[in-house]
Design a protein around this motif. Sequence first.
Motif, PDB file in Angstrom:
ATOM      1  N   ALA A 283       0.777  -0.865  -0.024  1.00 36.77           N
ATOM      2  CA  ALA A 283      -0.046  -0.138   0.077  1.00 36.77           C
ATOM      3  C   ALA A 283       0.814   1.564  -0.097  1.00 36.77           C
ATOM      4  CB  ALA A 283      -0.884  -0.009   1.398  1.00 36.77           C
ATOM      5  N   VAL A 284       2.196   1.008   0.743  1.00 38.85           N
ATOM      6  CA  VAL A 284       3.090   2.382   0.749  1.00 38.85           C
ATOM      7  C   VAL A 284       3.723   2.728  -0.708  1.00 38.85           C
ATOM      8  CG1 VAL A 284       4.838   3.059   1.688  1.00 38.85           C
ATOM      9  CG2 VAL A 284       3.485   2.060   3.222  1.00 38.85           C
ATOM     10  N   ASP A 286       2.559   1.580  -3.544  1.00 39.14           N
ATOM     11  CA  ASP A 286       1.291   2.369  -4.705  1.00 39.14           C
ATOM     12  C   ASP A 286       0.856   3.500  -4.495  1.00 39.14           C
ATOM     13  OD1 ASP A 286      -0.571   1.416  -6.678  1.00 39.14           O
ATOM     14  OD2 ASP A 286      -1.979   2.103  -5.040  1.00 39.14           O
ATOM     15  N   HIS A 287       1.142   4.250  -3.230  1.00 38.55           N
ATOM     16  CA  HIS A 287       1.045   5.125  -2.912  1.00 38.55           C
ATOM     17  C   HIS A 287       1.877   6.507  -3.198  1.00 38.55           C
ATOM     18  CE1 HIS A 287      -1.180   8.939  -1.194  1.00 38.55           C
ATOM     19  NE2 HIS A 287       0.332   9.265   0.194  1.00 38.55           N
ATOM     20  N   VAL A 288       3.473   5.674  -2.612  1.00 41.46           N
ATOM     21  CA  VAL A 288       4.422   7.021  -3.516  1.00 41.46           C
ATOM     22  C   VAL A 288       4.302   6.852  -4.895  1.00 41.46           C
ATOM     23  CG1 VAL A 288       6.695   7.221  -2.450  1.00 41.46           C
ATOM     24  CG2 VAL A 288       5.256   6.548  -1.145  1.00 41.46           C
ATOM     25  N   ARG A 291       1.729   8.191 -10.931  1.00 45.50           N
ATOM     26  CA  ARG A 291       1.041   7.860 -11.244  1.00 45.50           C
ATOM     27  C   ARG A 291       0.857   8.349 -12.544  1.00 45.50           C
ATOM     28  NH1 ARG A 291      -3.525   5.868  -8.609  1.00 45.50           N
ATOM     29  NH2 ARG A 291      -3.256   5.879  -6.462  1.00 45.50           N
TER      30      ARG A 291
END
Length: 330
Positions: A283-284, A286-288, A291
């Motif tokens: 999750a980290v 994917d967030h950092v 995109r």
Amino acid sequence: MSPVVRPTYVSLTVLVALLLVLAGAGAGRGAERPVVELDRAQAGTGGSVTVSGSGWRPRALLTLLVCGQAEPKRGVTGGTNSCANADGRAVTTGSDGRFRRELPVVEPPVPCPCVVHVATVTGRGAEADAALQVAGHAVEPLPADAAGGRLSLLADTRLRGSGGLLTWFGSPPERTLVVTVGNVGTSPVKNPVFQVGTSHGVFAPQWQDQRWRGTIRPGGEARIELPVELGAGAHGDYTVSLKYGGKVLAEHPWGVGRPWGVTLFWVLVLLVVPVALLRAALAVIDHVRPRRPGHAARPPRRVGPLMARRASAEPWFAPDADPPPRPPGT
């Protein structure tokens, strides 16, 4: 008496004599008690004595201790707390009930008179003592015998209770020791103080004083119930012992099951925690991470020459133009 009857009487007499001899021999073997002997009666600290014994149960595990405030006839008056437990030795008897073991001589925690105390670890209890003079150790007279009541075991001991869900998850196992004792003395025994000990393997029992409230009159009996508790997470084969007046009255085995709930808990922890950490790490990440433009505007579609001519000739053919209205009557 006729010569025919005389041999019959002689045979019966011989048979009775043989039976008496065999009965006497069997009684002598049954009455045999454990015996302990030392190769020397006096030794100094740092030396050793050779302890030998006979009359013990075959293949029995024994402990050998140097104890103070004790005599062979009275036993160890202060229990194993009067013994040098850290310097004891263990030995297993042979098939004939004999043993021989060297024991280091150390100063017990209490003054002499001293003995070498030998006792069984498991099974039916038995003990014996041999006098030993520890050179250089203090000597004090033994306390006088308490006149009056004396308690003796009248019935087999048992442990009441069972383990629960909390015990399955490592809670301290608890039981109630139930014994029936009788007063074989000449005066009442009021509020007697018993010692309850638990031992595991070859280790000496850890004694705790427990007072029973009540009075046992001479010739009377009483049912004694005392709580017993082990440490948290304890499992394996234990022995519960009951002592009164320096004498062991009863011993009872206690098999404690392994707390499998604790094992299950750690297995779940080892499985769940890595999965949770992996999901958190993903999750980290994917967030950092930056995109990619997933919904950017598409470039305009090219229109060929033929399509362009038709669109100019027929405006309704244009993709964004509305179709012309139909003439009436068609």
